[in-house]
Every structure is written in structure tokens, then in C-alpha cells.
Motif scaffolding. Structure first.
Motif: not given
Length: 182
Positions: A42-47, A139-147
């Protein structure tokens, strides 16, 4: 707006954050939970969503200011955090390795520079198109970061000192790549 270009740009921008998420997953102390995975994602996606908007704003004033220093700032932050991780791995204190917020800032500085070019790169000149583009990038960053977090958490069984050193080295290498390609 060109959605395919926005997805490609989002994926390219997300790779540093995904690598940093792998590191977060590797050095976590507790068993991975949804919260422990969702927080860095979430933090990476937000930034990654906010920095292109800031870049777009800077682009209105003068794009050369951000382009001249973005890669140097990212390198210095990643070098600091990577070195801190390497030192902490030698003398573990049980404390978190570094600030998630600083890590998110360092990995999203390239998104700031990309924000300057969003109107021409993905056709996001209108405010609604810009909104859609940054949502896509986030959204793409959130997904990749979660993975990435979940993949990194699979390496926790390895000695914490080794994963800390690997994570620190990974951040320093990301910083060097950013400096050289900046």
C-alpha cells in the motif's frame, strides 16, 4: 489515454518497489500476515501514485529541475538504507531495518520524473486521463509489491543475517542502477 502504455509504464516503475518489497518480506520478523504484506504494498503503491502527480506539477513549472537530481537523490537514499541493512545484519538489534516511507520515496523518485512525461507518454493531458494513469501505475505497483513481499517472506527460513545482507546489497544495486541509468 493509451491504457497499454500506462500498464507498461506502471510495470516499469513498479520493479524497484517490487525488489524493495522482496527485501521487506525477507527481513520481516513475524510470520507473514495480510497486514504485514498489505502495508508495504500500500505504501509503495501510494507513493507511485502521488509522485507522478508531483512530477506533472513540476513539469508545468520546469522539468529540468527534477530531471537533473532525481537519480542522485534516489541513489543516496537507497545507498543509505542498503548500507544500514548491511550493518544491521552484522549486529541484529531486532528493530526494523529502515523506514518504509523512505524506501517508498527512494523507489518512487523515477515516478516523479515519469510524471513530467505522462501527458505525452500515455496521452494523459486531461485531468481525468491523468487520474486514470496514476491509478493504473499505483495499482500495478501495489500488485507487484504484494507479490514481492510474499516471495521475499519465503526466504525467512534462511539465517536473518544472510537475508539482511542480501537485502542490503539489493538496495545498493538498485541505487547504483538508478544512478547509472538516471
Amino acid at each position: 489515454m493509451d491504457y497499454l502504455s500506462a500498464l507498461a509504464l506502471g510495470t516499469a516503475l513498479a520493479m524497484d518497489a517490487a525488489a524493495a518489497s522482496i527485501t521487506c518480506g525477507m527481513v520481516g520478523k513475524q510470520k507473514p500476515t495480510w497486514y504485514s504484506a498489505l502495508l508495504p504494498a500500500g505504501v509503495f503503491g501510494m507513493f507511485q501514485m502521488l509522485m507522478p502527480v508531483l512530477g506533472w506539477s513540476i513539469g508545468k513549472v520546469g522539468s529540468s529541475v527534477a530531471a537533473d537530481f532525481d537519480h542522485i537523490a534516489a541513489f543516496l537514499i537507497l545507498l543509505f538504507l542498503g548500507t544500514k541493512m548491511l550493518l544491521d545484519a552484522r549486529h541484529p538489534s531486532g528493530k526494523p531495518v529502515g523506514s518504509l516511507w523512505l524506501l517508498a520515496l527512494a523507489t518512487s523518485i523515477d515516478a516523479l520524473a515519469a510524471g513530467i512525461t505522462l501527458p505525452t507518454a500515455v496521452g494523459a493531458a486531461a485531468p481525468m486521463a491523468m487520474f486514470q494513469a496514476v491509478l493504473c501505475i499505483g495499482g500495478v505497483t501495489f500488485a507487484w509489491s504484494l507479490l514481492g513481499y510474499w516471495l521475499g517472506s519465503r526466504f525467512r527460513r534462511i539465517n536473518a543475517a544472510y537475508t539482511g545482507m542480501a537485502g542490503g546489497a539489493m538496495l545498493i544495486l538498485i541505487g547504483i542502477k538508478t544512478l547509472l541509468t538516471g
